[in-house]
Enzyme design. Structure first.
Site, mmCIF file in Angstrom:
data_model
loop_
_atom_site.group_PDB
_atom_site.id
_atom_site.type_symbol
_atom_site.label_atom_id
_atom_site.label_comp_id
_atom_site.label_asym_id
_atom_site.label_seq_id
_atom_site.Cartn_x
_atom_site.Cartn_y
_atom_site.Cartn_z
ATOM 1 N N GLY A 215 -113.734 69.119 59.369
ATOM 2 C CA GLY A 215 -113.665 68.980 60.820
ATOM 3 C C GLY A 215 -113.992 70.285 61.519
ATOM 4 O O GLY A 215 -114.629 71.165 60.949
ATOM 5 N N ALA A 216 -113.541 70.407 62.794
ATOM 6 C CA ALA A 216 -113.916 71.545 63.641
ATOM 7 C C ALA A 216 -115.446 71.697 63.604
ATOM 8 O O ALA A 216 -115.987 72.772 63.337
ATOM 9 C CB ALA A 216 -113.217 72.831 63.199
ATOM 10 N N LEU A 217 -116.103 70.577 63.843
ATOM 11 C CA LEU A 217 -117.552 70.522 63.657
ATOM 12 C C LEU A 217 -118.301 71.406 64.647
ATOM 13 O O LEU A 217 -117.944 71.505 65.810
ATOM 14 C CB LEU A 217 -118.037 69.070 63.799
ATOM 15 N N HIS A 218 -119.356 72.045 64.141
ATOM 16 C CA HIS A 218 -120.243 72.858 64.979
ATOM 17 C C HIS A 218 -121.680 72.486 64.630
ATOM 18 O O HIS A 218 -121.907 71.596 63.781
ATOM 19 C CB HIS A 218 -119.960 74.355 64.781
ATOM 20 N N HIS B 20 -122.651 71.925 60.956
ATOM 21 C CA HIS B 20 -122.318 70.618 60.364
ATOM 22 C C HIS B 20 -123.311 69.553 60.851
ATOM 23 O O HIS B 20 -123.753 68.709 60.084
ATOM 24 C CB HIS B 20 -120.917 70.166 60.792
ATOM 25 N N GLY C 54 -123.789 73.339 53.148
ATOM 26 C CA GLY C 54 -124.494 74.466 53.764
ATOM 27 C C GLY C 54 -124.594 75.663 52.820
ATOM 28 O O GLY C 54 -123.692 75.917 52.025
ATOM 29 N N LYS D 137 -124.385 78.629 53.704
ATOM 30 C CA LYS D 137 -123.502 79.732 54.107
ATOM 31 C C LYS D 137 -122.436 79.955 53.027
ATOM 32 O O LYS D 137 -122.136 81.069 52.668
ATOM 33 C CB LYS D 137 -122.835 79.476 55.460
ATOM 34 N N ARG E 193 -123.203 80.269 61.720
ATOM 35 C CA ARG E 193 -122.233 79.369 62.365
ATOM 36 C C ARG E 193 -121.083 79.059 61.419
ATOM 37 O O ARG E 193 -121.289 78.823 60.225
ATOM 38 C CB ARG E 193 -122.899 78.067 62.778
ATOM 39 N N SER E 194 -119.879 79.091 61.992
ATOM 40 C CA SER E 194 -118.676 78.832 61.213
ATOM 41 C C SER E 194 -117.583 78.387 62.181
ATOM 42 O O SER E 194 -117.552 78.839 63.332
ATOM 43 C CB SER E 194 -118.251 80.128 60.515
#
Ligand code: PAF
Length: 282
Positions: free
Chosen positions: A31-34, A37, A149, A151, A186-187
Site C-alpha cells: 500500500g501507500a501507493l505512489h 507502484h 521494482g 529500486k 520514488r518510495s
C-alpha cells in the site's frame, strides 16, 4: 472495483480465470501507493488478461515493531488511484490472520547467499519475512507474471531465486526505477521527508550518476573513496553503505570482470528516514 479480503474468495476467482485460460499479472504491494507502484500496475495491465494487486503490510518483514506501526496506511487513496487507472484491477487486501493464522513468524530460507549482502547486513531477518509473504501470496494468486521494482534490486533477485528454487511457473519481471523530477527514487518513505529534505535527497541519485561515469575508468576502491568523501562533506545525508556489486551474486566487486554486469547501491539516512537506490553500471 473488486476488493477481496479473504484468500478463500480470491482463490475461487483465480480458479475461474485458470479454467478460462486467462493469464494473471500480479503486483504485490504494502500500500501507500505512489507513481512507482502505478507504473508496475500499468506494465501488468499491458501484458496480462487479469491483474491482481495485493495491499498487505507484511508484519514479518519489519525488524522492529515501531517501523511496522509507523508504516503509512492509505487504503482509500490507494483504491482511488487504482480505480482511476482501471476499474477491472482486482484488489487483494487480507488481514494478517488470513495470511498467517495465529503464528506470525517467518519461514527460514536460503537464497544462496543473496540474503547476506547489503540490506541483509542491516535488516536482520527482513528477507525471510519477504520470502514468507511472497510465497504465501504466490500460492493464493498463482500468477503467470509478477512485477517488482528495481529500486529494491536485492529483493527482486531474491524473489527470482525463491521462484527458481520452488520451480514455480511464474515470470518475475523487474521494472525500471521510477523517479521524482529531481531524480530521487520514488518510495513510500519519501512522504516522510520535508520538501527541503526531499530536494536534498536528490544527492543520492546524483552520486550514483557520477559513479556510473567513473566506473571503468577508475578503480572500485577509488570510486568508493570518492563516494564516501562526498557523503562525508554532506551534512544532510548519512551514508549507511555504498557497494558496487555483481548483479547476479550481489557480491561486492573489487575488480569487475568482462562479461559480468554490475550495479552501484546506496543506503543513506535523511534524518530518521532510510532511503535506498541503485544504478546499472554496464
Ligand atoms: O516491496 C514491497 O512492497 C514488499 O516487500 C512486498 C514485495 C510487497 C512484500 O511484502
Amino acid at each position: 472495483m473488486q476488493i477481496y479480503k479473504e484468500k478463500q474468495a480470491i482463490g475461487d476467482l483465480i480458479k475461474t480465470f485458470k479454467n478460462d485460460g486467462l493469464s494473471i499479472g500480479f503486483v504485490p504491494t504494502m500500500g501507500a501507493l505512489h507513481e512507482g507502484h502505478i507504473s508496475l500496475v500499468k506494465q501488468a495491465l499491458a501484458s496480462s488478461d487479469r491483474v491482481v494487486t495485493s495491499i498487505f503490510v507484511n508484519p514479518t518483514q519489519f525488524d522492529n515493531a515501531g517501523d511496522l506501526e509507523k508504516y503509512p496506511r492509505t487504503f482509500e487513496t490507494d483504491l482511488a488511484q487504482l480505480e482511476r487507472l482501471d476499474k477491472n484491477i482486482i484488489i487483494f487486501s487480507p488481514d494478517p490472520f488470513d495470511i498467517y493464522g495465529n503464528d506470525i513468524s517467518p519461514e527460514h530460507f536460503s537464497f544462496d547467499g543473496l540474503e547476506y549482502e547489503m540490506e541483509g547486513k542491516f535488516r536482520k531477518g527482513h528477507f525471510d519475512g519477504v520470502g514468507t509473504v511472497v510465497k504465501k501470496l504466490f500460492e493464493i494468486v498463482q500468477p503467470d507474471k509478477a512485477f517488482f521494482g528495481e529500486k529494491d534490486f536485492q529483493q527482486l533477485q531474491i524473489i527470482r531465486k525463491l521462484t527458481e528454487k520452488h520451480n514455480w511457473p511464474i515470470q518475475i519481471i523487474g521494472c525500471p526505477i521510477d523517479r521524482e523530477t529531481n531524480g530521487l527514487a520514488r518510495s513510500s518513505r519519501n512522504e516522510r521527508l520535508s520538501p527541503e529534505d526531499r530536494q536534498k535527497a536528490a544527492f543520492i541519485y546524483e552520486t550514483l550518476q557520477q559513479v556510473k561515469k567513473e566506473f571503468g575508468t577508475k578503480s572500485v576502491l577509488e570510486v568508493t573513496e570518492n563516494v564516501k568523501n562526498e557523503f562525508g562533506k554532506n551534512p544532510d545525508l548519512k551514508l549507511e553503505y555504498f557497494e558496487i556489486a555483481n548483479e547476479a551474486t550481489l557480491k561486492s566487486a573489487t575488480k569487475p570482470l568482462n562479461g559480468e554486469r554490475y550495479r552501484a547501491f546506496i543506503a543513506a539516512y535523511s534524518g530518521d528516514v532510510r532511503l535506498i537506490d541503485n544504478i546499472a553500471l554496464n
